[in-house]
Design a protein around this motif. Structure first.
Motif, short mmCIF file in Angstrom:
data_model
loop_
_atom_site.label_atom_id
_atom_site.label_comp_id
_atom_site.label_asym_id
_atom_site.label_seq_id
_atom_site.Cartn_x
_atom_site.Cartn_y
_atom_site.Cartn_z
N ALA A 262 10.61 0.71 9.02
CA ALA A 262 11.88 1.01 8.48
C ALA A 262 11.91 2.53 7.64
O ALA A 262 12.53 2.37 6.57
N SER A 263 11.20 3.23 8.11
CA SER A 263 10.83 4.38 7.59
C SER A 263 11.88 5.62 8.01
O SER A 263 12.25 5.48 9.04
N ILE A 264 11.91 6.60 7.28
CA ILE A 264 12.86 7.62 7.49
C ILE A 264 12.14 8.60 8.68
O ILE A 264 12.81 8.73 9.65
N GLN A 265 10.95 8.50 8.76
CA GLN A 265 10.33 9.23 9.71
C GLN A 265 10.50 8.55 10.98
O GLN A 265 10.47 8.95 11.93
N GLY A 266 10.32 6.93 10.92
CA GLY A 266 10.60 6.14 12.13
C GLY A 266 11.86 6.61 12.70
O GLY A 266 12.01 6.42 13.76
N ARG A 267 12.84 6.64 11.79
CA ARG A 267 14.26 6.65 12.17
C ARG A 267 14.49 8.00 12.76
O ARG A 267 15.19 7.97 14.10
N LEU B 16 0.82 -1.15 -0.06
CA LEU B 16 0.05 0.12 0.14
C LEU B 16 0.99 1.30 0.04
O LEU B 16 2.19 1.19 0.39
N THR B 17 0.32 2.24 -0.56
CA THR B 17 1.26 3.32 -0.55
C THR B 17 0.84 4.39 0.39
O THR B 17 -0.25 4.43 0.67
N ASP B 18 1.70 5.10 1.17
CA ASP B 18 1.55 6.06 2.00
C ASP B 18 2.66 7.49 1.90
O ASP B 18 3.82 7.39 2.19
N PRO B 19 2.25 8.31 1.11
CA PRO B 19 3.41 9.51 0.92
C PRO B 19 3.69 10.04 1.92
O PRO B 19 4.88 10.80 1.87
N SER B 20 3.25 9.99 3.09
CA SER B 20 3.55 10.72 4.41
C SER B 20 4.77 9.86 4.85
O SER B 20 5.62 10.61 5.67
N LEU B 21 5.24 9.09 4.19
CA LEU B 21 6.25 8.23 5.08
C LEU B 21 7.66 9.03 4.56
O LEU B 21 8.53 8.76 5.21
N VAL B 22 7.71 9.89 3.68
CA VAL B 22 8.91 10.36 2.95
C VAL B 22 9.84 9.32 2.33
O VAL B 22 10.31 9.62 1.10
N GLY B 23 10.16 8.40 2.91
CA GLY B 23 11.08 7.38 2.35
C GLY B 23 11.02 6.10 3.30
O GLY B 23 10.57 5.91 4.44
N VAL C 209 9.91 2.14 4.48
CA VAL C 209 8.87 1.31 4.62
C VAL C 209 8.41 1.09 5.93
O VAL C 209 9.29 1.15 6.89
N LYS C 210 7.21 0.76 6.02
CA LYS C 210 6.61 0.31 7.37
C LYS C 210 5.85 -0.99 7.09
O LYS C 210 4.94 -1.14 6.18
N ILE C 211 6.08 -2.01 7.93
CA ILE C 211 5.61 -3.33 7.77
C ILE C 211 4.88 -3.80 8.97
O ILE C 211 4.97 -3.70 9.99
N PHE C 212 3.69 -4.14 8.45
CA PHE C 212 2.57 -4.67 9.71
C PHE C 212 2.28 -6.14 9.22
O PHE C 212 1.69 -6.54 8.49
N VAL C 213 2.83 -7.30 10.42
CA VAL C 213 2.29 -8.59 10.24
C VAL C 213 1.85 -8.98 11.71
O VAL C 213 2.38 -9.07 12.53
#
Length: 178
Positions: free
Chosen positions: A163-168, A143-150, A152-156
């Motif tokens: 592993a998003s730039i925002q998260g880092r 799925l795409t989420d432009p707010s991530l900037v760069g 990925v985020k994985i939900f399982v």
């Protein structure tokens, strides 16, 4: 709540019928085709769901449009949904069918969010990496989420791999505050 039970019942029945006749992948492909068709033509989906249109008219339509284009099992299933006035449940029935298929094949389904759609190779690589981390076979829906900037985020299965730039950046901010 009763709707969920209905969808689980119909999804399981479709999965068992597909298994019995050896058409699990055929039915899966047809469910995807129907899903795409209903997205492309919302009026068709509305026709299939509308309770004011008789089951007989819906079944006539199903036979005219889908007979010979979908497996006989799927055509029969659509007719049953029309008879029972359960057309609106088809997307959730399909989701239940896919969940049963994943369980049978030992996959943990999940979602991966990225800024832009991932290529098939990138998605496969992410599934492999997430599988190693979680020690399971993983099947991801992109799925795409432009707010991530760069990144990925994985939900399982209720777990998050951020592993998003925002998260880092958030992790870095938390380290600096301490």
């Amino acid at each position: 709540m009763s709707e969920l039970t209905v969808e689980m019942t119909y999804g399981r029945a479709l999965f068992e019928a597909a298994t019995d006749c050896g058409k699990v992948d055929v039915i899966l492909n047809e469910l995807d085709q129907l899903e795409n068709l209903f997205k492309e033509d919302p009026q068709l989906y509305e026709f299939f769901c509308t309770p004011v249109i008789s089951a007989e008219k819906k079944k006539d339509f199903i036979l005219k449009v889908f007979d010979g284009k979908l497996s006989q099992e799927m055509v029969n299933f659509l007719c049953v949904l029309a008879d029972k006035r359960r057309g609106k449940s088809l997307p959730r029935i399909a989701a239940q069918y896919k969940q049963l298929l994943n369980e049978r094949d030992g996959y943990a389904p999940g979602e991966i969010y990225s800024v832009k759609p991932l290529s098939a190779e990138e998605l496969a690589s992410m599934e492999e990496q997430a599988g190693k981390l979680l020690q399971k076979k993983v099947k991801l829906k992109n799925l795409t989420d432009p707010s991530l900037v760069g990144g990925v985020k994985i939900f399982v299965e209720g777990k998050v791999i951020d592993a998003s730039i925002q998260g880092r950046l958030q992790d870095l901010k938390n380290l600096m505050v301490m």
